[in-house]
Design an enzyme around this catalytic site. Structure first.
Site, PDB file in Angstrom:
ATOM      1  N   LYS A   1     -50.232  83.128  53.584  1.00  0.00           N
ATOM      2  CA  LYS A   1     -49.523  82.458  53.291  1.00  0.00           C
ATOM      3  C   LYS A   1     -50.553  81.013  52.594  1.00  0.00           C
ATOM      4  O   LYS A   1     -50.474  80.769  51.639  1.00  0.00           O
ATOM      5  CB  LYS A   1     -48.321  81.768  53.956  1.00  0.00           C
TER       6      LYS A   1
ATOM      7  N   THR B   1     -44.632  76.014  56.311  1.00  0.00           N
ATOM      8  CA  THR B   1     -45.970  76.212  56.013  1.00  0.00           C
ATOM      9  C   THR B   1     -46.646  74.945  56.667  1.00  0.00           C
ATOM     10  O   THR B   1     -46.770  73.973  56.609  1.00  0.00           O
ATOM     11  CB  THR B   1     -46.226  76.082  54.362  1.00  0.00           C
TER      12      THR B   1
END
Ligand SMILES: NC(=O)c1ccc[n+]([C@@H]2O[C@H](COP(=O)([O-])OP(=O)(O)OC[C@H]3O[C@@H](n4cnc5c(N)ncnc54)[C@H](OP(=O)(O)O)[C@@H]3O)[C@@H](O)[C@H]2O)c1
Length: 300
Positions: free
Chosen positions: A171, A96
């Site tokens: 995300k 991420t």
């Protein structure tokens, strides 16, 4: 079956790599601290001392490290992926990272002829170990089709959002929502306690009603029982990083992130009291500490 390099053997890598091996793929693991990579030898992985060695002759490579700095080191460092991987290799960033960095990286990887995708995942290490991750993919459909047999042994669902960058965009937005839920739950549970409500009863009722998201169900139980993930599932440091990347992205595209920044403040508060490497579900204890601190201050 594919030959894969997996770069990053932290909590997520430790859980994901055994599933790739079980899926019949061969995996060479690189981790900055080599000891963590060596833990995976028992599962049948091989270990490389350098990224250049790990990516030699592979069909695909996955990067799964903590943040932008770590990702930059893996991809652009000396003997990193961009220097070492052969043109045509499927190259997947699953960490991420920020949207800005991901897009820059996508451009650098394309210039090297890599078939680049962003495939961040949803699910904690226990979900990863159970092959229950959800993959948020960005990239060309033909590249995703080629990497799908490697993603499938690690996941229960793969969602393709569009070109490179769209997986991380989703995300980051998804993470802000998750962070807000965890932070708001900690405040609610702390308030229930202050109101004299039994926390087990509160957790049960919050989980049963309209408030009962999977985050609330999982974390309210942990908060009521005082039993948090062991080994640690996701830390306040990780939460803060994800939330700030998400808030910045939402603002950058013209939105707001009022609630996201409020959640970030709560994780920052945990870090400030020295709890950055605990579980995020311990946010309720962070609030208790803060209440004690404020009471002590008002009594002096
Ligand atoms: N844990 C979760 O619940 C969860 C869920 C979904 C997604 N994610 C995402 O998955 C990614 C990995 O998370 P994790 O839980 O596995 O983190 P972690 O357990 O903290 O592991 C971090 C990894 O990053 C590496 N790293 C850190 N700084 C580095 C640097 N400067 N250069 C090279 N490598 C570096 C670490 O290497 P060393 O071992 O040498 O420190 C380690 O392999 C993160 O982007 C996280 O946001 C996590």
């Amino acid at each position: 079956m594919a030959k894969i390099a997996f770069l990053g053997a932290g909590a997520m890598g430790q859980a994901m790599i055994p599933n790739l091996l079980r899926g019949g793929h061969s995996v060479c693991v690189y981790n900055r601290s080599i000891d963590k990579a060596r833990l995976l030898e028992a599962n049948g992985a091989t270990v490389a001392a350098t990224i250049a060695e790990a990516v030699q002759g592979v069909d695909a490579l996955f990067s799964m490290v903590i943040d932008d700095n770590a990702s930059r080191a893996v991809w652009t460092g000396p003997d990193g992926v961009l220097d070492s991987a052969a043109s045509g290799t499927l190259a997947v960033e699953s960490s991420t990272v920020s949207s800005n960095w991901l897009r820059e990286l996508g451009g650098l990887a394309a210039a090297k002829g890599l078939r680049f995708l962003d495939c961040p995942v949803a699910g904690r290490p226990d979900a990863a170990a159970a092959a229950m991750l959800v993959v948020f993919a960005g990239g060309k459909a033909e590249d995703l089709a080629a990497v799908r047999p490697m993603l499938e042994p690690m996941s229960r669902r793969i969602v393709h959002f569009g070109p490179v960058g769209t997986g991380i965009a989703f995300k980051l937005i998804y993470n802000v929502l998750g962070a807000v839920q965890v932070a708001a739950l900690a405040e609610s549970m702390n308030a229930c306690e202050a109101a004299g409500i039994d926390l087990h009863t509160a957790a049960d009722a919050l989980s049963d009603g309209n408030t009962g998201s999977p985050h609330v169900k999982r974390h309210s139980r942990a908060m009521a029982e005082g039993k948090h993930d062991n080994p640690i599932g996701f830390t306040p440091h990780g939460r803060l990083k994800d939330t700030l990347y998400g808030c910045q992205y939402q603002e950058q595209i013209g939105g707001q992130a009022l609630l996201g920044y409020a959640a970030a403040a709560l994780f920052q508060q945990m870090i400030d009291i020295g709890w950055g490497e605990r579980n995020d579900s311990e946010a309720i204890d962070g609030l208790r500490e803060e209440s004690k601190r404020r009471k002590a201050k008002s009594n002096t």
